[in-house]
Structures are given as C-alpha cells and as structure tokens.
Design a protein around this motif. Structure first.
Motif, PDB file in Angstrom:
ATOM      1  N   TYR A 271      11.336  12.875  -3.893  1.00 29.86           N
ATOM      2  CA  TYR A 271      10.581  11.746  -4.424  1.00 29.86           C
ATOM      3  C   TYR A 271      11.494  10.755  -5.136  1.00 29.86           C
ATOM      4  O   TYR A 271      12.600  11.089  -5.566  1.00 29.86           O
ATOM      5  N   HIS A 272      11.009   9.523  -5.254  1.00 29.85           N
ATOM      6  CA  HIS A 272      11.697   8.496  -6.023  1.00 29.85           C
ATOM      7  C   HIS A 272      11.133   8.501  -7.440  1.00 29.85           C
ATOM      8  O   HIS A 272       9.923   8.339  -7.627  1.00 29.85           O
ATOM      9  N   GLU A 273      12.005   8.707  -8.411  1.00 32.41           N
ATOM     10  CA  GLU A 273      11.545   8.759  -9.797  1.00 32.41           C
ATOM     11  C   GLU A 273      10.868   7.454 -10.200  1.00 32.41           C
ATOM     12  O   GLU A 273      11.402   6.361  -9.983  1.00 32.41           O
ATOM     13  N   ASN A 274       9.658   7.607 -10.748  1.00 35.15           N
ATOM     14  CA  ASN A 274       8.838   6.471 -11.182  1.00 35.15           C
ATOM     15  C   ASN A 274       8.601   5.441 -10.080  1.00 35.15           C
ATOM     16  O   ASN A 274       8.367   4.265 -10.344  1.00 35.15           O
TER      17      ASN A 274
ATOM     18  N   GLY B  96      -0.607  13.218 -11.081  1.00 37.60           N
ATOM     19  CA  GLY B  96       0.747  13.388 -10.566  1.00 37.60           C
ATOM     20  C   GLY B  96       1.244  14.819 -10.640  1.00 37.60           C
ATOM     21  O   GLY B  96       0.645  15.683 -11.292  1.00 37.60           O
TER      22      GLY B  96
ATOM     23  N   THR C  88       7.327  18.337 -11.787  1.00 41.09           N
ATOM     24  CA  THR C  88       8.361  18.877 -10.899  1.00 41.09           C
ATOM     25  C   THR C  88       9.512  19.471 -11.708  1.00 41.09           C
ATOM     26  O   THR C  88       9.746  19.087 -12.860  1.00 41.09           O
TER      27      THR C  88
ATOM     28  N   GLN D 199       9.816  15.739 -16.023  1.00 44.35           N
ATOM     29  CA  GLN D 199       9.098  14.796 -16.864  1.00 44.35           C
ATOM     30  C   GLN D 199       9.418  15.013 -18.351  1.00 44.35           C
ATOM     31  O   GLN D 199       8.911  14.303 -19.209  1.00 44.35           O
TER      32      GLN D 199
ATOM     33  N   ASP E 177      14.984   7.507 -15.826  1.00 42.60           N
ATOM     34  CA  ASP E 177      15.262   6.637 -14.697  1.00 42.60           C
ATOM     35  C   ASP E 177      16.339   5.618 -15.044  1.00 42.60           C
ATOM     36  O   ASP E 177      16.878   5.620 -16.161  1.00 42.60           O
TER      37      ASP E 177
ATOM     38  N   VAL F 294      10.931  10.040 -16.769  1.00 42.82           N
ATOM     39  CA  VAL F 294      10.330  10.201 -15.439  1.00 42.82           C
ATOM     40  C   VAL F 294       8.886  10.678 -15.597  1.00 42.82           C
ATOM     41  O   VAL F 294       8.601  11.639 -16.306  1.00 42.82           O
TER      42      VAL F 294
ATOM     43  N   VAL G 229       4.753  12.761 -10.780  1.00 42.38           N
ATOM     44  CA  VAL G 229       5.028  12.136  -9.488  1.00 42.38           C
ATOM     45  C   VAL G 229       3.745  11.838  -8.731  1.00 42.38           C
ATOM     46  O   VAL G 229       2.995  12.748  -8.350  1.00 42.38           O
TER      47      VAL G 229
ATOM     48  N   TRP H   2       4.975   8.048  -4.363  1.00 44.93           N
ATOM     49  CA  TRP H   2       6.404   8.127  -4.674  1.00 44.93           C
ATOM     50  C   TRP H   2       7.102   9.223  -3.873  1.00 44.93           C
ATOM     51  O   TRP H   2       8.329   9.309  -3.881  1.00 44.93           O
ATOM     52  N   VAL H   3       6.321  10.070  -3.221  1.00 48.30           N
ATOM     53  CA  VAL H   3       6.865  11.215  -2.486  1.00 48.30           C
ATOM     54  C   VAL H   3       7.367  10.767  -1.115  1.00 48.30           C
ATOM     55  O   VAL H   3       6.617  10.178  -0.331  1.00 48.30           O
TER      56      VAL H   3
END
Length: 297
Positions: free
Chosen positions: A105-108, A185, A188, A207, A212, A218, A221, A225-226
């Motif tokens: 995933y891309h953080e935030n 969310g 993770t 988290q 970021d 963060v 998720v 964003w995944v």
C-alpha cells in the motif's frame, strides 16, 4: 514453394543465429511479463523486498518474505479479498508464515511514495453515531485472552484496543484508538517490527511508528490506497538489484549462497546444452552418412 521457403528460413536462421536467439529470449520475457500482468492486474506485477521488516528474525527462512525476494502483487477491489491477521486466526488462513494477507500500500494514499509491504492485522470501522470504532472480526476471538478493550463490545471500541499473542514472537499489539483519524482502514504491521520490554514483545504497528514524507503519522490503510496483496514470490533474485543499488545490507547471507548456487547451476546447464547440441547433431549426421553409404552398397 514450401521447400523454398523452408530453405530460405534455414539460411537466415543460420546466418543470423545470434539475433534469432535474442528475439526468442525477448519474446519469452514479454510473454512472462504479459502473463503476470494478466493475472495480477498490477504494473509492475512484482516488487523487490528491500528491508527485513517481514522476516522472522534476521536469518533466511524459507516461505517467509526475506530481503532480496521478489514478491508478486495481485490487485484487489474489495476489503473482502483481504484476510486480516485476526480473521486468519479464526479461519486458520496463513500466508508467508503467519495469519492473514500481506498487502502492498501507499502510506496515506501518497502515490509518489515507495509502497509499504506489511501484514494486514485488523480492519477497523468508524462508527460516527457511537463516536467509536468497531471490529466485527473480533467476535470470533476470546475477550481478555486474545483481545481486550475498555469494554467487551467489539462494536464500541474506544480509547485503546489490545491484541495478544500476535505473530511469531507472540507480541502484544496495543493500538491507541484516540489518535486514529475517523475513517475505516486496516491496521498494518511488519512481522519483524517489535520491541522487547522485560519478558514481553510489543508489536510496532505502522500507524504507531511510520511517518510519511510530510511528517504525518501513517493512517489506517483505506482500500483505495492498497496496490494489492502478496500472492507468490521468487526468492533471492531481487538481491541482484539491491546489490547494484547499494541497498543490500538487509539481505540474509544464506540468500547470497542460494543465489550463487542457482546461478552456478544455470551456467552449467547452458554450457552443457551448448556442448550437447553440436555433439548430437554431429552424431546424427554420422548416422545419416552411414545409412546413405549402406544404401548405395
């Protein structure tokens, strides 16, 4: 006509054999990549693991995501396609040595950042009417043994949530709910991200510890964003890229040994084939000549 075309093809194949070999290799490479993309619906369909955050210790272990591995990533369109650690613990589903799916995933939601590949631990749902989070998956776990919160209602989670015996180190994961943004969310965590305090291990979830590029914590998720879930891997090979990038510090020493052995075997096979093909052709040619001489006699 057919025989003329066949002779012409053989002529060009022999004359430009080196080019033909390159074309065949390139075609096979494109075929493999195309097949992977068709299966994963993600481009590129794989990532090289750069850190040891998903390892179980700092030595190479088969079946676990190690630094230097190449992991194939498959696109998902629903949260139901992602099995969390908590749900996996109930259903008995494991991947890469632990319960639940590993997600990329891309953080935030920052698409310009290097994606994180960690395990989905639990999915939290924000309930605005109750001003609290809920986690229905907790219904299958025992309160005060596998999880705890200020009350035993998994639909009214406030202040904090603790998960017990998580991961290969039986970690305690203490999730502070009051600092989380009010949206749904995934929480993770890397399998190897924890600290020891006394006789207990405490998991460091993303988290809680990850920041970021703008200095923000963060967040849980969101599905959008995944990038996808980890679905298969190729061990060791990615270590070559990390070596040339100057980023191979986390690659286990055993991975280099295995990679060296694989490369050596491939070199031997190529040399053997390169030797055997002319030998077989020469042998067959000798048989044909003997057969022709026998017929003439």
């Amino acid at each position: 006509m057919y025989s003329d075309f066949k002779k012409l093809f053989r002529y060009f194949f022999k004359k430009y054999k080196g080019i033909w070999d390159m074309v065949i290799v390139l075609a096979l490479f494109i075929l493999v990549l195309s097949s992977l993309y068709a299966y994963t619906q993600v481009w590129p369909p794989f990532v090289v693991i750069e850190s040891s955050s998903m390892q179980h210790g700092y030595q190479y272990k088969y079946g676990i995501i190690n630094a230097g591995d190449i992991v194939i990533v498959k696109h998902v369109t629903s949260i139901n396609q992602i099995q969390t650690y908590v749900q996996g613990e109930i259903d008995g589903f494991k991947s890469y040595g632990e319960y639940g799916n590993v997600i990329l995933y891309h953080e935030n939601g920052l698409a310009n950042t290097v994606p994180i590949i960690h395990r989905a631990i639990i999915y939290l749902i924000w309930n605005s009417s109750e001003n609290a989070f809920s986690a229905p998956s907790l219904s299958g776990l025992k309160y005060n043994q596998q999880w705890s919160s200020p009350n035993s209602n998994y639909n009214d989670l406030q202040k904090w949530l603790v998960l017990y015996n998580v991961g290969w180190k039986n970690q305690i994961v203490n999730i502070t709910l009051t600092v989380l943004p009010h949206h749904n969310g995934f929480i993770t965590m890397g399998d190897n991200n924890f600290v020891q305090n006394g006789g207990n291990y405490y998991g460091i979830y993303d988290q809680e510890g990850l920041i970021d590029i703008y200095g923000n914590l963060v967040q849980p998720v969101m599905l959008s964003w995944v990038v996808g879930i980890a679905q298969g891997y190729i061990p060791w090979v990615g270590a070559i890229k990390l070596y040339f990038d100057g980023n191979a510090n986390y690659v286990p020493s055993a991975s280099w040994n295995y990679l060296g052995a694989v490369i050596s075997i491939l070199v031997v096979i190529v040399l053997a084939v390169d030797y055997l093909i002319p030998w077989i052709r020469k042998k067959n040619k000798g048989k044909d000549e003997n057969k022709e001489n026998f017929i003439k006699k």
